[in-house]
Design a protein around this motif. Sequence first.
Motif, PDB file in Angstrom:
ATOM      1  N   LYS A 237       0.829  -1.211   0.000  1.00  0.00           N
ATOM      2  CA  LYS A 237       0.000   0.000   0.000  1.00  0.00           C
ATOM      3  C   LYS A 237       0.866   1.266   0.000  1.00  0.00           C
ATOM      4  O   LYS A 237       0.518   2.270  -0.619  1.00  0.00           O
ATOM      5  CB  LYS A 237      -0.903   0.014   1.247  1.00  0.00           C
ATOM      6  CG  LYS A 237      -2.207  -0.723   1.027  1.00  0.00           C
ATOM      7  CD  LYS A 237      -3.205  -0.322   2.111  1.00  0.00           C
ATOM      8  CE  LYS A 237      -4.566  -0.945   1.866  1.00  0.00           C
ATOM      9  NZ  LYS A 237      -5.409  -0.887   3.069  1.00  0.00           N
TER      10      LYS A 237
ATOM     11  N   TRP B 238       1.071   4.171  -2.614  1.00  0.00           N
ATOM     12  CA  TRP B 238       0.950   5.576  -2.206  1.00  0.00           C
ATOM     13  C   TRP B 238       1.996   6.443  -2.907  1.00  0.00           C
ATOM     14  O   TRP B 238       1.671   7.511  -3.428  1.00  0.00           O
ATOM     15  CB  TRP B 238       1.065   5.691  -0.684  1.00  0.00           C
ATOM     16  CG  TRP B 238       0.667   7.050  -0.170  1.00  0.00           C
ATOM     17  CD1 TRP B 238      -0.569   7.465   0.198  1.00  0.00           C
ATOM     18  CD2 TRP B 238       1.525   8.186  -0.021  1.00  0.00           C
ATOM     19  NE1 TRP B 238      -0.557   8.785   0.571  1.00  0.00           N
ATOM     20  CE2 TRP B 238       0.717   9.259   0.447  1.00  0.00           C
ATOM     21  CE3 TRP B 238       2.886   8.429  -0.238  1.00  0.00           C
ATOM     22  CZ2 TRP B 238       1.235  10.526   0.703  1.00  0.00           C
ATOM     23  CZ3 TRP B 238       3.395   9.695   0.014  1.00  0.00           C
ATOM     24  CH2 TRP B 238       2.573  10.735   0.488  1.00  0.00           C
TER      25      TRP B 238
ATOM     26  N   ARG C 132       1.242   7.219  -6.550  1.00  0.00           N
ATOM     27  CA  ARG C 132       0.097   8.054  -6.934  1.00  0.00           C
ATOM     28  C   ARG C 132       0.599   9.257  -7.726  1.00  0.00           C
ATOM     29  O   ARG C 132       1.701   9.768  -7.468  1.00  0.00           O
ATOM     30  CB  ARG C 132      -0.626   8.581  -5.674  1.00  0.00           C
ATOM     31  CG  ARG C 132      -1.182   7.484  -4.780  1.00  0.00           C
ATOM     32  CD  ARG C 132      -1.999   8.079  -3.651  1.00  0.00           C
ATOM     33  NE  ARG C 132      -1.419   9.336  -3.156  1.00  0.00           N
ATOM     34  CZ  ARG C 132      -2.132  10.299  -2.590  1.00  0.00           C
ATOM     35  NH1 ARG C 132      -3.445  10.163  -2.443  1.00  0.00           N
ATOM     36  NH2 ARG C 132      -1.550  11.393  -2.168  1.00  0.00           N
TER      37      ARG C 132
ATOM     38  N   GLU D 229       3.938  11.973   5.165  1.00  0.00           N
ATOM     39  CA  GLU D 229       2.794  11.063   5.253  1.00  0.00           C
ATOM     40  C   GLU D 229       2.994  10.056   6.392  1.00  0.00           C
ATOM     41  O   GLU D 229       2.098   9.818   7.206  1.00  0.00           O
ATOM     42  CB  GLU D 229       2.633  10.333   3.915  1.00  0.00           C
ATOM     43  CG  GLU D 229       1.596   9.231   3.895  1.00  0.00           C
ATOM     44  CD  GLU D 229       0.160   9.726   4.033  1.00  0.00           C
ATOM     45  OE1 GLU D 229      -0.072  10.940   3.841  1.00  0.00           O
ATOM     46  OE2 GLU D 229      -0.722   8.898   4.347  1.00  0.00           O
TER      47      GLU D 229
END
Lengths: 582, 582
Positions: B334, B338, B341, B408
């Motif tokens: 994941k 991320w 993206r 993040e």
Amino acid sequence: MYRNNTCGALRASDIDSEVILSGWVHKVRDKGFVVWVDIRDRYGITQLVFDEDRTPKALLSKATGLGRETVIQIKGQVIERASKNPNIPTGDIEVLVAELQILNESILPPFTIEDNTDGGEDIRMKYRYLDIRRNPVKDNLIFRHKVTMEVRKYLSEEGFIEVETPYLIKSTPEGARDFVVPSRMNEGQFYALPQSPQTFKQLLMVGGMDKYFQIVKCFRDEDLRADRQPEFTQIDCEMAFVEQEDILNAFEGLTKHLLKEVHGIESKDFPRMTYDDAMRLYGNDKPDIRFGMEFGELNAVAQHKDFNVFNSAELVAGIAVPGGASYTRKEIDKLVDWVRRPQVGAKGMVYVKCNEDGTFKSSVDKFYDQEDLAKWAEATNAKAGDLICVLSGNTNETRAQLSALRMELAERLGLRKPNVFAPLWVIDFPLLELDEETDTYHAMHHPFTSPKPGQLELLETNPGEVKANAYDLVLNGNEIGGGSIRIHDKEIQATMFKHLGFTPEEAKAQFGFLMDAFQYGAPPHGGIAFGLDRLVAILGGQETIRDFIAFPKNNSGRDVMIDAPATIDDEQLKELHLKVDL
Amino acid sequence: MYRNNTCGALRASDIDSEVILSGWVHKVRDKGFVVWVDIRDRYGITQLVFDEDRTPKALLSKATGLGRETVIQIKGQVIERASKNPNIPTGDIEVLVAELQILNESILPPFTIEDNTDGGEDIRMKYRYLDIRRNPVKDNLIFRHKVTMEVRKYLSEEGFIEVETPYLIKSTPEGARDFVVPSRMNEGQFYALPQSPQTFKQLLMVGGMDKYFQIVKCFRDEDLRADRQPEFTQIDCEMAFVEQEDILNAFEGLTKHLLKEVHGIESKDFPRMTYDDAMRLYGNDKPDIRFGMEFGELNAVAQHKDFNVFNSAELVAGIAVPGGASYTRKEIDKLVDWVRRPQVGAKGMVYVKCNEDGTFKSSVDKFYDQEDLAKWAEATNAKAGDLICVLSGNTNETRAQLSALRMELAERLGLRKPNVFAPLWVIDFPLLELDEETDTYHAMHHPFTSPKPGQLELLETNPGEVKANAYDLVLNGNEIGGGSIRIHDKEIQATMFKHLGFTPEEAKAQFGFLMDAFQYGAPPHGGIAFGLDRLVAILGGQETIRDFIAFPKNNSGRDVMIDAPATIDDEQLKELHLKVDL
């Protein structure tokens, strides 16, 4: 490090210290064997000394060559002055310079940087950045800062919250003209710059902010009278759950605080006067009460004799000029000429000399005897030695003319003392004002001003007689603040709009968001706004607001320093979807 | 008198007092025989009580019928509460009401006036005046007031003078886009609203004002990114006779003062970091240093093996994620998604798990042995239990991507604590920035920024390498202030303009008045400007500036409450000599 002291700091106690100063060359006095240079910064002036005995030759000659306004840095030793200058705080010392560095040269300034400059208004405005170096301008700006700090401190301690309201708002046709701002992102649409944050401060009251203030720029695109600016600063205030009395007390407190902090004056409670009394006694809704010379109305004692000028007049009124009985015929003739100038507009003036022996000598002795004139003297409160000046005609015009005469004579007699402060509340203003051209009423203050309790019915029958919960704070003959209790009831507001000639649709289009807001529990509220520029000028003992604004505009709304406004290029116009159409 | 106490004032010590309160009906709890009404104003909430035994029937039924947000005034007696509420300051008492007056009704509000409202952003903005009644918004506005008061007090005590500079100035094509204001009196000409008072504050330094500040609205007509406003507020400051060190000290003092006054935090001296180091260690010129996770550059230890992705990269860099070794394969996948993206834009991510037993497990075990990976761990300062995330590619892009990942992950790990404040000076910014599209340099800060001493020559040979006397103050990963030492020498300024691609004529047309002013002895000077909206938000432990603005605009630059901007009527356009051309 450019400096370890300012040019206003050194005293006898600093003698022998090594110091570094930076500043501007204010003056060079070259006696050959000794050169004195005054170095200046915001804080003061310090005398530098260079001399044959103690200064290396090269340094001495460098000092000799310094031009006015050159920016320099020096290192040196503080020494005692041979001839002290008690007029300046640094007058006991001078600095014997060991090192001198030129930080920046200056070409010859277009006027002298002195308290009494040789520069006229126009040239000083074009080079305002040089004008600001002069003490009178610099001190005014520092004074303005001090006043605004005190305003903020006081209001903040009283629980007021400064809230910034937006500058990019919406144009409303009401009142003086808006400046508009085309939006690039919203094609063909415009913001407007606020004439005041009026609606926003009322919305803040609806929002429960309770006590609001803001020192804020406002904008008005109107033909500029002398000493008006298209952008000006207000101290804008609003309170919830208040009656007129609460507002008057709160801002009387602020004004007393300013007089105390700025001038050390302990003020008594401010007198209050109704608008009607102010007009009757001074012909003016902002009377200068630093001096007397109240109007005496003479209709009862001067009419119904054979003098037709008075008999046909709506008002006959006079003022007593202290010591005026000694005026020569020529001086009085000049005064008559003065009131007949188009700016004043009186048709003529009747006068009465109150002689020291108790007799009277008037310009209308043909029509009035000594007994008549004694009554005039009583009505105008004239004493032996005074001159009574009498004007007559239409009430409003006569009052305006007599008010102008009163102010002029007070000025000549030195009664308008800049260091005396005479505040006054003028209350009970009319709610509406008749526009005689269009025969319609418009709001004297603004359309949200509430009528006095119980007077709402008069709106239907005699709108001109309705008094408002509106008040001005007057200082030395200038309106420095004004405000009102607002209408918080949407029914009353609707009635007001009707009387101001708005259809419900027009009212909704212009004030819809405020009327919407009032549906959700608007508290009783009211406020006041002070014109900061004028307040500062008057507290500073002056009257020209331009002198208290760093970069003012001229009477054509132009900034002559930066040459604005100016044309913009076609690309910019195209992006804004605009065409100029001259 | 509408009240003799506020709704937040009454305590046990007031028991038995007769009080008058005014405010809004916050909540009604009707148990039939007893009715409790919470009355609310800016200062708090007080419980009112009406009951069968002590309240007349008519009054009890009036209380029962009270709708939310009705404005009421009550008189009553302070009594002790049967069941005290220790969570609110007035929780020990209630007021037994003897008189109740409805001051204004309210229709049903479109959302609940509660800390956690049911209203979405759009509806709250349309009815902002109701939103402001809610504690979170009201408290933010009061907090903003407190911060600005402290700024003013501190700077004023440090000798700074607040000077108001004009809002109606002149458009310059330089930088982001100006809002323009057509002038009615000067046909076909426009003022511009200031993007900042930059030139005026420099003119004030030429004018000898020495230490200037202003809390001032600025305007920028640019496409709005999230959380930008077309009108925003700056704390704008400038000082004369200063070097960079003086400015940093002065405004570090201000920031420390704010942290102390607002949060009771005694700050150590702020760390300083060069722009180059900030980019190298954090990939960002405004690093959040509340947490570590500095970049480790891995070129030396990861290149020249068989892994071509790294071999062909300009930069290979990684960060150590505390405790990340425990992430599952799915969690790591994941994370890879991320970074891939489009908003981040990495092509992929290499990871290394630093196992508790000292071994490593990576996604590139094929190419690197344990010894290699140990070097990576050393370079990224990874500890047992951490996860090393590695990105590679073009230097600038990789840094930006890794910075995004760092932020993040810190967010996810709860390392961006809103009540921790980590200020940082970033210094030595590049003077110029290459616009790769046009292959021209433009000023990174603005065209008056001075190059570092001795670097002027580099302007000719390697302009991108020239460092400036420019600095930013960063707080928790946000630039809250930025400034520079200005050029005060007109020769250097002319050189700068040349390198920025201005012809002497263009420079004169745009900055003529400033260049003129510099001929008259400009002192060395420099300054800084803080973004007040953001500063207040961050000091308030939040990041959305809109929440700290009373009446913000949306992302299309619209005020949805007053519905601005809007079309204006033809008459108004005609007076301005304008045509709309869509």
